[in-house]
Design an enzyme around this catalytic site. Structure first.
Site, short mmCIF file in Angstrom:
data_model
loop_
_atom_site.label_atom_id
_atom_site.label_comp_id
_atom_site.label_asym_id
_atom_site.label_seq_id
_atom_site.Cartn_x
_atom_site.Cartn_y
_atom_site.Cartn_z
N LYS A 259 0.71 -1.01 -0.02
CA LYS A 259 -0.34 0.08 -0.17
C LYS A 259 0.68 1.07 -0.16
O LYS A 259 1.91 1.44 0.90
CB LYS A 259 -0.44 0.02 1.14
CG LYS A 259 -2.18 0.87 1.50
CD LYS A 259 -2.88 0.88 2.16
CE LYS A 259 -4.09 2.09 2.62
NZ LYS A 259 -5.17 1.30 3.46
N GLU A 344 -19.73 -5.02 9.59
CA GLU A 344 -21.19 -3.96 10.18
C GLU A 344 -22.54 -4.92 10.21
O GLU A 344 -22.51 -4.60 12.00
CB GLU A 344 -21.48 -3.51 9.01
CG GLU A 344 -20.41 -1.71 8.94
CD GLU A 344 -19.52 -2.15 7.53
OE1 GLU A 344 -18.70 -1.81 7.04
OE2 GLU A 344 -19.53 -3.38 7.47
N ARG A 372 -26.19 -1.09 6.15
CA ARG A 372 -25.35 -2.71 6.19
C ARG A 372 -26.17 -3.52 7.79
O ARG A 372 -26.36 -4.87 6.92
CB ARG A 372 -24.46 -2.80 5.53
CG ARG A 372 -23.79 -1.32 4.45
CD ARG A 372 -22.94 -1.94 4.45
NE ARG A 372 -22.31 -3.28 3.31
CZ ARG A 372 -21.52 -3.56 3.31
NH1 ARG A 372 -19.61 -2.81 3.31
NH2 ARG A 372 -20.88 -4.45 1.67
#
Length: 602
Positions: A259, A344, A372
């Site tokens: 990353k 979630e 969600r």
């Protein structure tokens, strides 16, 4: 003259297309990768956006566009914040000058921008399900030669929806689906959990063991597995992707990437590798100094303070410890915070279990992601009347991230939940007080919501009636109800309305659900009540007040102001609030028109 010296070469001009890339010799692609990274740093540091994830997928995206033929082959990026390179390679380099600005290039895939963008998937863990459906559709329509290539990060792979899709994809050996696992060991921060440990084991042992000896979760689910492969080695990537095509069925290609690759400030940023940035100095990756305190900062400080006094308080995050303000809490109480990955639903249901076990969990999540976990909030928390507190950051208009990230649905959803209490802090002081009241509530779920951005100066109440703060003296013409962060705009509108001869009361409910009976009484004492909320007008708090007034036969005239029932595009928060009439001038105009209509009707 080689391509690097030719000013008209796609290597130098940035006029890249998938076809032009396939025509370039492999040895020239390093120059293209370097140019892409330079453009990413230049534009994202100027406009804000997702920097680290895109720097990490430059070679991977180049390889995908050389091996597959987009859009005939469907490339689907999960969560979409790693798709900037894909945008550049499909003819949109010039648009990066207006990245994430109103009317400009979206920060996520956008079907309206390009046929190369299949979905606008900026909620995580969805790409594999899209891929399953696309592969079925291609087969059903006699288009079995088309490939579907979802690109999913190891962080997004922690979401339950991704595992549901893997279960379906791996059960059908003929599907032409190649799952590209972009494994950088992180979501925002390092990825946690059993899957992260499993991938780490594959990274360590994959180089030394023959493929057929490497049993893993993917092969157990019916996939062929190729990798791990260096996600920055173009030759190795292309060779592996061609091998995957030759398999003919569902395949996982495990690419290991870094990353923030190629940009020193990002590679050195251990917190989140400059995952998402505002405007920053491209030389250092640092934001300008002297930034004002944000709503998130106030929440972070107060939660840590309250937790030091209440040992039953624990916190949960869905892979967003830093963005939701839980990092100070985790630093102080590491054993009392739980990172469940990008899940979630699991976070809220796990919070129900924590509450059943005698703790008071705080689930910190962006408002858009509460959607969600609605079923878990309704059936696993509220049905059991459990004291769980949800803290919704980035509520209302969030700005440059666009339709999927505006936190504009929660009021409507929360108004459906029996026994739920919703707090609407208007400033830092009320946020602190209401968070304390929420953690003291043992009778059921509580929710606090606040917007993105700097916290305003405190707006002290001139008086209080029950759960309703009165920010001005009482008038008789108009009751302006400013829910949460809209209270300040209502105060300014009140001053403007006074110039038109109207006497106005500005009320700011502290707890807005259940609807305070005092607010119903106040509405009945004014000729017109106008509610203002930074959320969907349909089914929102204004609608709840209007219904409550009707049920109480209060005889109040209630006009609701909020966001329209549509998907709002990206732009600054101020631009979008102005466009939807939720800044003081828009509120004033709406109140004048509604008051005039009420007067004529009388």
């Amino acid at each position: 003259m080689n391509a690097h010296d030719d000013p008209h070469s796609p290597v130098e001009t940035g006029r890249w297309t998938p076809g032009a890339l396939r025509a370039l010799p492999l040895e020239q692609l390093g120059q293209v990768a370097a140019r892409i990274r330079s453009l990413l740093v230049e534009h994202v540091c100027a406009s804000g956006g997702h920097l680290g994830p895109n720097l990490g997928v430059v070679e991977l995206t180049l390889a995908l566009h050389r091996v597959f033929h987009s859009p005939e082959d469907a490339l689907v990026f999960d969560t979409g914040h790693q798709a900037y390179v894909h945008k550049m390679l499909t003819g949109r380099v010039a648009g990066f000058a207006q990245l994430r600005r109103r009317g400009g290039l979206s920060g996520y895939p956008s079907r309206s921008e390009s046929v190369h963008d299949w979905v606008e998937n900026s909620h995580a863990s969805t790409a594999l399900s899209y891929a399953d459906g696309l592969a079925k559709a291609f087969a059903a329509r006699g288009q079995g030669g088309r490939w579907v290539v979802p690109v999913i990060g190891d962080g997004a792979l922690t979401g339950g929806l991704a595992f549901e899709a893997l279960n379906n994809l791996g059960g059908h050996g003929h599907r032409r689906v190649i799952v590209v696992l972009n494994d950088n060991g992180r979501s925002y921060a390092p990825t946690h959990g059993a899957l992260a440990r499993h991938l780490a084991k594959l990274r360590r042992t994959g180089v030394d063991k023959r493929l057929e000896e490497m049993g893993n979760v993917f092969t157990d689910l019916g996939f062929s597995y190729l990798g791990p492969v260096d996600g920055h080695d173009l030759a190795a990537l292309e060779e592996t992707l061609h091998q995957a095509r030759a398999v003919g069925g569902p395949v996982v290609v495990h690419a290991v990437t870094v990353k923030g690759k190629g940009y020193a400030p990002a590679e050195a940023d251990e917190a989140d590798c400059l995952h998402a940035v505002a405007t920053v100095d491209p030389a250092t990756g640092a934001a300008p100094g002297g930034a004002a305190a944000t709503w998130t900062d106030v929440f972070a400080d107060e939660l840590t303070h309250l937790a030091s006094r209440h040992g039953d308080v624990v916190a949960l995050t869905a892979a967003m410890l830093q963005p939701t303000g839980l990092k100070p809490f985790a630093d102080r109480f590491p054993e009392r915070v739980f990172d469940v990955g990008i899940a979630e639903q699991h976070a809220v249901c796990s919070a129900a279990g924590l509450s059943m076990g005698g703790l008071h969990p705080v689930v910190a999540v962006y408002a858009t992601f509460l959607n969600r976990a609605f079923d878990q909030l309704l059936m696993d928390v509220a049905l059991h009347r459990l004291p769980v507190t949800l803290v919704l950051d980035r509520a209302g208009i969030t700005g440059p991230d666009g339709a999927s990230h505006h936190g504009m649905w929660d009021h409507t959803l929360l108004s459906l939940v029996p026994g739920l209490r919703l707090a609407t802090p208007r400033d830092g002081a009320t946020l602190r007080v209401l968070l304390g009241e929420a953690l003291a509530d043992q009778d059921g779920p509580t929710v606090l919501r606040f917007p993105k951005g700097s916290v305003p100066a405190d707006l002290p109440a001139a008086g209080r009636v029950g759960q309703v703060d009165l920010l001005t003296g009482t008038g008789s013409d108009v009751l302006l109800v400013g829910f949460g962060a809209m209270a300040g705009a209502c105060l300014t509108a009140r001053d403007q309305l006074g110039l038109h001869g109207l006497s106005v009361t500005v009320a700011a409910p502290r707890w807005a659900l259940p609807m305070p009976p005092e607010l119903i009484d106040l509405a009945a004492r004014h000729r017109l009540t106008v509610t203002v909320e930074d959320s969907a007008r349909t089914g929102g708090l204004g609608t709840a007040l209007a219904q409550a007034c009707t049920d109480a036969t209060a005889g109040a005239v209630v006009h609701t102001m909020g966001l329209p029932r549509t998907f709002l595009s990206h732009g600054s928060r101020g631009e979008l609030l102005a466009a939807t009439g939720l800044l003081p001038d828009g509120i004033t105009s709406t109140v004048l028109a509604a008051f005039d209509a009420t007067r004529r009707a009388a």
